[in-house]
Motif scaffolding. Structure first.
Motif, PDB file in Angstrom:
ATOM      1  N   ALA A  54       0.839  -1.199   0.000  1.00  0.00           N
ATOM      2  CA  ALA A  54       0.000   0.000   0.000  1.00  0.00           C
ATOM      3  C   ALA A  54       0.874   1.248   0.000  1.00  0.00           C
ATOM      4  O   ALA A  54       0.668   2.178  -0.791  1.00  0.00           O
ATOM      5  CB  ALA A  54      -0.918  -0.017   1.221  1.00  0.00           C
ATOM      6  N   GLY A  55       1.886   1.253   0.864  1.00  0.00           N
ATOM      7  CA  GLY A  55       2.780   2.404   0.952  1.00  0.00           C
ATOM      8  C   GLY A  55       3.478   2.666  -0.373  1.00  0.00           C
ATOM      9  O   GLY A  55       3.572   3.814  -0.836  1.00  0.00           O
ATOM     10  N   GLU A  56       3.969   1.601  -0.997  1.00  0.00           N
ATOM     11  CA  GLU A  56       4.672   1.763  -2.277  1.00  0.00           C
ATOM     12  C   GLU A  56       3.723   2.245  -3.366  1.00  0.00           C
ATOM     13  O   GLU A  56       4.109   2.998  -4.261  1.00  0.00           O
ATOM     14  CB  GLU A  56       5.314   0.431  -2.700  1.00  0.00           C
ATOM     15  N   ASN A  57       2.462   1.783  -3.297  1.00  0.00           N
ATOM     16  CA  ASN A  57       1.476   2.254  -4.267  1.00  0.00           C
ATOM     17  C   ASN A  57       1.232   3.752  -4.133  1.00  0.00           C
ATOM     18  O   ASN A  57       1.049   4.443  -5.122  1.00  0.00           O
ATOM     19  CB  ASN A  57       0.162   1.485  -4.109  1.00  0.00           C
ATOM     20  N   ILE A  58       1.258   4.234  -2.869  1.00  0.00           N
ATOM     21  CA  ILE A  58       1.002   5.656  -2.651  1.00  0.00           C
ATOM     22  C   ILE A  58       2.130   6.500  -3.250  1.00  0.00           C
ATOM     23  O   ILE A  58       1.907   7.511  -3.907  1.00  0.00           O
ATOM     24  CB  ILE A  58       0.838   5.956  -1.148  1.00  0.00           C
ATOM     25  N   THR A  59       3.352   6.042  -3.068  1.00  0.00           N
ATOM     26  CA  THR A  59       4.488   6.839  -3.545  1.00  0.00           C
ATOM     27  C   THR A  59       4.870   6.515  -4.985  1.00  0.00           C
ATOM     28  O   THR A  59       5.860   7.042  -5.491  1.00  0.00           O
ATOM     29  CB  THR A  59       5.708   6.623  -2.643  1.00  0.00           C
ATOM     30  N   LEU A  60       4.098   5.602  -5.640  1.00  0.00           N
ATOM     31  CA  LEU A  60       4.469   5.141  -6.987  1.00  0.00           C
ATOM     32  C   LEU A  60       4.776   6.271  -7.974  1.00  0.00           C
ATOM     33  O   LEU A  60       5.838   6.267  -8.606  1.00  0.00           O
ATOM     34  CB  LEU A  60       3.387   4.189  -7.524  1.00  0.00           C
ATOM     35  N   PRO A  61       3.872   7.281  -8.133  1.00  0.00           N
ATOM     36  CA  PRO A  61       4.179   8.327  -9.127  1.00  0.00           C
ATOM     37  C   PRO A  61       5.482   9.057  -8.805  1.00  0.00           C
ATOM     38  O   PRO A  61       6.298   9.311  -9.703  1.00  0.00           O
ATOM     39  CB  PRO A  61       2.979   9.264  -9.035  1.00  0.00           C
ATOM     40  N   ALA A  62       5.705   9.350  -7.523  1.00  0.00           N
ATOM     41  CA  ALA A  62       6.945  10.027  -7.142  1.00  0.00           C
ATOM     42  C   ALA A  62       8.141   9.127  -7.418  1.00  0.00           C
ATOM     43  O   ALA A  62       9.171   9.570  -7.940  1.00  0.00           O
ATOM     44  CB  ALA A  62       6.894  10.411  -5.664  1.00  0.00           C
ATOM     45  N   ASP A  63       7.998   7.826  -7.091  1.00  0.00           N
ATOM     46  CA  ASP A  63       9.102   6.892  -7.340  1.00  0.00           C
ATOM     47  C   ASP A  63       9.417   6.819  -8.826  1.00  0.00           C
ATOM     48  O   ASP A  63      10.581   6.752  -9.226  1.00  0.00           O
ATOM     49  CB  ASP A  63       8.737   5.493  -6.829  1.00  0.00           C
ATOM     50  N   LEU A  64       8.366   6.808  -9.645  1.00  0.00           N
ATOM     51  CA  LEU A  64       8.583   6.739 -11.085  1.00  0.00           C
ATOM     52  C   LEU A  64       9.310   7.985 -11.581  1.00  0.00           C
ATOM     53  O   LEU A  64      10.078   7.927 -12.534  1.00  0.00           O
ATOM     54  CB  LEU A  64       7.252   6.593 -11.821  1.00  0.00           C
ATOM     55  N   ALA A  65       9.057   9.105 -10.896  1.00  0.00           N
ATOM     56  CA  ALA A  65       9.705  10.349 -11.310  1.00  0.00           C
ATOM     57  C   ALA A  65      11.098  10.461 -10.704  1.00  0.00           C
ATOM     58  O   ALA A  65      11.855  11.381 -11.035  1.00  0.00           O
ATOM     59  CB  ALA A  65       8.861  11.540 -10.889  1.00  0.00           C
ATOM     60  N   GLY A  66      11.421   9.534  -9.808  1.00  0.00           N
ATOM     61  CA  GLY A  66      12.698   9.629  -9.118  1.00  0.00           C
ATOM     62  C   GLY A  66      12.696  10.751  -8.096  1.00  0.00           C
ATOM     63  O   GLY A  66      13.757  11.219  -7.675  1.00  0.00           O
TER      64      GLY A  66
END
Ligand SMILES: Nc1ncnc2c1ncn2[C@@H]1O[C@H](COP(=O)(O)OP(=O)(O)O)[C@@H](O)[C@H]1O
Ligand SMILES: [Mg+2]
Lengths: 249, 843
Positions: free
Chosen positions: A111-123
């Motif tokens: 769940a946590g990783e899903n929340i930050t997914l767009p930011a993670d994808l953007a680095g």
């Protein structure tokens, strides 16, 4: 998001004479027929209309997921026509939030990783305090390490809301976000979206079938046969129901 | 139900096309091998048949040994020659039309540029040319027959390739030196320009007798019966004339013997190729198994729905297996067609690795089609049985509930038990095989362990993928997601990797075996050879060479080496012979017991330690032996030396050898020079310039040549195994495609919330690399184990040292990762180009 002086006065999103035709010849379907619409900044807008009236198509064209046959769509100051696939992708990632009716989360991420997914994808990194505040408000603090398959439907939608909100996007598109939820859970999710608008000035546009859901919005726009068929400001459920009846539901 | 089967096939045509490709390649390899084998058989068989079609009888010495020795088409090495006088007597018999005594031996052409002509594996044959075209296998196509001692006829292939014309002089290397002859004619062997790659030099009969040390006798005598003669009576009449030890056989019988000999040699080649073809098919089976497992999983709802509306389990089973059978059939038919091309490709491949084969029109037998289709359909259907059984177990209620393929089903206990039991059985067989140096047991053990490994792979799939994927996190979210995806269905990852595992496992086995062989060969040279220079040739060489070498200034010792066959006890063995005089300074025999040089000088037999211990021999033992020329006798064991495969098991002295073999040729000369003889190799080269067929090497050069020839063989095996690896890669492509298809919505979601196309590609590639690494790492580990086991089991067959080629093994792993990247190309592109909207709308 740094809102420039000019951007602040602009609507969050704008549709100008949007037309979308599927297929050609006899089989052609005019899903959108010259829709013009402004979605004000800091407002909660609901879009309603009978099934097949073009609600989803409108959302897809305005959110840069689909290209209109004619007309223009803007997110803030950005006109979408001129953007290529990579730019559109980055725009969705950085300036738009999405909440779908179902299958909102990536199954292999927590769940946590899903929340930050767009930011993670953007680095990029997320604002820690904002993240903590969001998950506390949504009551998913102890669910962050769980996989979507271990969450209830309501919890999944709340995680999706957190993902949409975390980047403080220009606009959140929600396509029937409560369509699969029972009424108690719906109420929670809708209340949460309402709060995001009222307390944090978030702009949200939501497609719904449900007059009760529409009543949470500041404004309801009605679609019929691919065209705007009226709108109600500060709607009540009854007023929305009446308008829907008129549209021949 | 049949309509549903067909519909299903069409709906999944892309996936099936990929699945089929694995079978197509396997079947192509199988049918190519069969076509090539049949073609070679037919070609050589026809050749032999046409050559002997007019020969009524052949008179020849009786076979010396009971055991069959490999012999060439004109080889008579193990038969005693026939006295010349018999020919005249037979000619006088009524009913005999013609008689010709044939003689043959070593005769090698020298090209105009001074190099010796030796094309591939062929022999350099000299023979007495028979002018009677009915008796002779040779056809004169230009010029005239040789009539004087200076005439020679040469084969058309050599004439064409080296631009020799009638009347040209040609230098020929012979057993006792060399001479220049004039080309008077060009011949073919039957209808073929050459005899299976051999070069042919035809001389006038008495000239040939002189050149090949056959004065007064012939190798054999061909007899042509007059038209209308009674062959049975004639054969009896001839045999009454013959002394003991000489026999008369019909031309047909000789042709049959030769055909059998050819078949024998070729069947080894075909069998070896067929093994590699079957490995490819076996690996292909994994791909099919995997595809059907996944598609059945994806079709759970559809299958359940069919059950709801009343399809019986039987019908579902037939539907899935029918789909497999049709796929297999279509793939086999395509593979069969491509097999013809593959035959040409295989031939070219063997040619590139120094195994040249005669060219001829391809032979396509019905058997090839039957075998190829049976094997292709069989492998496909068998591989689909387990998935089909899974399909029929789908309960009708599955149509109504949400189904997710991502629930990693627990490994069935039965599978674990089977895997562990098989693994243990394999291990026991392997240990028993290694300790008993029993290759069959090692093979069975290895096979069992390979299958056990495939069965158990999914248990380690998740943890191993976890570890292997860790470095990929540095590629950010896509790398992380790729790693997660490789772990989400360990069974699928394991199955997909299993094919590559077997391919890389075999490659690693061969690499370890090859490295061990190579080090062993080098070690054997180091331990046995103390000479500074070695003079060798692919066949034998002229008897005048050793004397020429020993005359050079600076030479302190020379040893000539001969090799021949003799019967030791009851088995045919190879016997080496050396000149005793220089032995001590050129060869280190490492005597364990008895004496070296004195025993050799006395004509005694030296045996190696392993033969001595297995046959309970000691110095002074008297052993029965038999020679082709001189018959049965005994030899006394004069010494026992440390086993060294380079030397062989039996050594005797030159004199004894020359007395028991008919005009043997030396196969090597070992040369020791005084310390500090600068430029010796150049002088040696110059002195031996007249013998272009010789290879002159320092000890180090000889050693690296031994290694190089092993590496060449390794290269060929790698190429043949490459197909299995390729099929395994197709399996990876296939699984990735299916996974991408299955995750359409997920990829759409990722794209919607901002995953770039490049990131989608990176995600799919990461998963692919992990799967490939998974297969490669397990393959290398188990392959190395099996390779070491095989190498130790071969310790009595020349593999004296064990060696693990670590850099090669690391290279295999890296290469696999790169191939995994390559395999991901198409699936990654497909995933990146998914229509986001369609993916989202599919909810
Ligand atoms: N990909 C498509 N191809 C053809 N027609 C489509 C496609 N997507 C939507 N439509 C048609 O366009 C119209 C509007 O669809 P949609 O926007 O999904 O309506 P709503 O969301 O209001 O139910 C409908 O008539 C629908 O059938
Ligand atoms: Mg819709």
């Amino acid at each position: 998001m740094v809102a420039t002086q000019q951007a602040a006065t602009l609507p969050a999103a704008r549709a100008v004479e949007l037309t979308k035709v599927y297929g050609t010849g006899d089989a052609a379907v005019r899903a959108l027929d010259g829709v013009s619409l402004e979605l004000e900044r800091g407002h909660f807008t609901a879009v309603m209309g009978p099934s097949g009236s073009g609600k989803s198509t409108l959302m897809h064209c305005m959110a840069g997921l689909d290209r209109p046959t004619a007309g223009h769509a803007f997110i803030g100051e950005h006109e979408l026509d001129g953007l290529d696939d990579a730019d559109l992708t980055d725009l969705r990632r950085d300036r738009i939030g999405f909440v779908f009716q179902s299958f909102n989360l990536v199954p292999m991420l927590t769940a946590g990783e899903n929340i930050t997914l767009p930011a993670d994808l953007a680095g990029a990194s997320v604002e820690r305090e904002w993240f903590d505040a969001l998950v506390r408000q949504l009551g998913i603090v102890d669910r962050l390490e769980h996989r979507p398959s271990e969450l209830s439907g309501g919890q999944q939608q709340r995680v999706a809301c957190a993902r949409a909100l975390i980047g403080r996007p220009e606009l959140i598109f929600a396509d029937e976000p409560t369509g699969n939820l029972d009424s108690n859970t719906s109420t929670e999710v809708l209340g949460f979206l309402r709060d995001a608008v009222s307390e944090h000035g978030q702009s949200i546009v939501m497609v719904t079938h449900d007059p009760l859901a529409a009543a949470y919005a500041d404004r309801v726009v009605f679609l019929a046969d691919g065209s705007v068929a009226g709108e109600i400001r500060s709607p009540s459920a009854d007023a929305v129901l009446a308008q829907m009846k008129k549209l021949g539901r | 139900m049949r309509r549903i089967t067909l519909r299903g096939l069409l709906a999944r045509k892309l996936r099936l096309a990929l699945t089929a490709l694995a079978i197509v390649l396997g079947v192509t390899f199988v049918s190519g091998t069969l076509v090539l084998g049949d073609t070679l058989n037919r070609t050589l068989g026809d050749l032999v048949g046409s050559v002997y079609q007019h020969v009524s009888f052949e008179i020849r010495g009786k076979a010396a040994f009971n055991e069959k020795t490999p012999q060439g088409v004109t080889g008579t090495a193990d038969r005693k020659p026939v006295p010349e006088s018999i020919a005249a007597e037979v000619r006088r018999l009524p009913g005999v039309a013609d008689v010709f005594g044939s003689v043959g031996g070593y005769a090698q052409f020298v090209a105009p540029d001074g190099s010796s002509i030796d094309d591939g594996a062929g022999k350099n044959l000299g023979f007495a040319y028979d002018p009677n075209s009915q008796l002779s296998p040779f056809r004169l196509v230009a010029g005239r027959a040789p009539t004087t001692a200076h005439d020679v006829v040469i084969d058309k292939a050599t004439a064409t390739k080296y631009h020799f014309a009638l009347g040209d002089p040609i230098r020929v290397l012979l057993p006792d030196g060399q001479s220049t002859f004039t080309i008077t004619g060009i011949v073919t062997f039957g209808d073929s320009n050459t005899l299976a790659g051999d070069t042919l030099a035809g001389f006038e009969q008495t000239t040939a007798q002189a050149l090949f040390n056959s004065r007064g006798h012939y190798d054999s005598i061909n007899v042509l019966a007059a038209p209308g003669a009674d062959n049975v009576q004639l054969q009896e009449a001839i045999s009454r004339l013959l002394p003991t030890g000489v026999e008369v056989v019909s031309g047909q019988a000789v042709a049959n013997e030769l055909t059998d000999a050819v078949d024998n040699e070729l069947s080894f080649l075909s069998t070896a190729l067929l093994i590699f073809a079957l490995i490819s098919l076996f690996v292909g089976g994994f791909t099919i198994f995997n595809t059907f497992t996944i598609t059945v999983g994806q079709r759970t709802r559809e299958l359940a729905l069919l059950r709801v509306v009343g399809a019986s389990r039987r019908q579902l089973m037939r539907s899935v297996l029918g789909e497999a059978a049709l796929t297999g059939l279509a793939a086999s038919l395509i593979g069969l067609g491509l097999g013809v091309l593959a035959a040409l490709g295989l031939k070219a491949l063997l040619g590139a690795f120094g195994i040249s084969l005669p060219s001829a029109p391809l032979v396509f037998q019905a058997r090839t089609a039957i075998v190829a289709i049976a094997v292709g359909v069989g492998v496909t259907v068998v591989s689909a049985i387990v998935p089909a059984r899974r399909a029929v177990r789908v309960p009708p209620v599955a149509a109504l509930v949400e189904h997710s393929e991502d629930q990693p089903a627990a490994t069935p206990r039965r599978r674990i038990v089977a895997g562990v039991v098989l693994g243990l059985v394999g291990l026991v067989a392997l240990i028993a095989g290694v300790s008993g140096a029993n290759l069959t047991l090692v093979g069975v053990g290895s096979g069992a362990m390979l299958v056990a490994r495939a069965l158990l792979a999914r248990l380690v799939a998740r943890p191993l993928a976890d570890v292997l994927g860790r470095p990929l996190r540095m590629f950010g979210t896509p790398g992380k997601l790729g790693r997660q995806n490789s772990m989400r269905n360990p069974g699928r990852t394991a199955q997909t990797a299993a094919a590559l595992m077997i391919g890389i496992g075999l490659v690693s086995t061969i690499a370890v075996l090859g490295a061990s062989l190579s080090t062993s060969a080098a070690d054997q040279v180091d331990s046995a050879v103390t000479a500074d220079y070695l003079v060798t040739s692919s066949g034998g060489f002229s008897r005048s060479v050793p004397a020429t070498v020993s005359g050079l200034p600076g030479v302190t010792a020379t040893t000539a080496v001969y090799r021949g066959q003799f019967e030791f006890g009851n088995s045919l063995s190879s016997l080496a012979a050396v000149t005793p005089a220089g032995l001590a300074r050129t060869v280190n025999l490492h005597m364990v017991d008895g004496s070296g040089t004195p025993a050799l000088a006395a004509g005694r037999l030296l045996v190696d330690a392993s033969t001595a211990s297995s046959d309970h021999l000691h110095v002074g033992s008297v052993v029965p032996v038999r020679f082709a020329q001189t018959g049965a006798g005994t030899m006394t064991v004069g010494g026992i030396y440390k086993t060294n495969p380079l030397i062989g098991s039996f050594v005797t002295g030159e004199q004894f050898f020359l007395a028991h073999f008919d005009t043997p040729l030396p196969s090597g000369v070992l040369v020791k020079v005084t310390r500090g003889t600068p430029g010796f190799q150049a002088r040696l080269n110059r002195r031996l310039a007249a013998y272009p067929n010789l290879t002159i090497q320092t000890r180090a050069q000889f050693e690296s040549q031994q290694k190089a020839s092993i590496n060449q063989l390794l290269g060929l095996i790698y190429v043949l195994l490459a197909l299995a690896v390729m099929i395994a890669l197709i399996g990876i492509v296939n699984t990735l495609m299916l996974s991408v298809f299955e995750r359409t919505r997920e990829i759409g979601l990722l794209r919607a919330v901002g995953m770039r196309r490049g990131q989608v590609r990176a995600m799919v590639r990461s998963e692919s690399v992990i799967v490939a690494l998974f297969g490669a790492v397990l393959g290398v580990v188990v392959g190395t184990g099996i390779g070491l086991a095989l190498a130790s089991a071969l310790r009595n067959n020349g593999v004296t040292n064990l060696s693990v080629p670590v850099p090669s093994l690391i290279a295999f792993v890296i290469l696999s990762a790169l191939l995994g990247l390559l395999a991901a190309t198409w699936p990654a592109r497909r995933a990146a180009n998914l229509d986001v909207l369609a993916a989202i709308a599919s909810q």
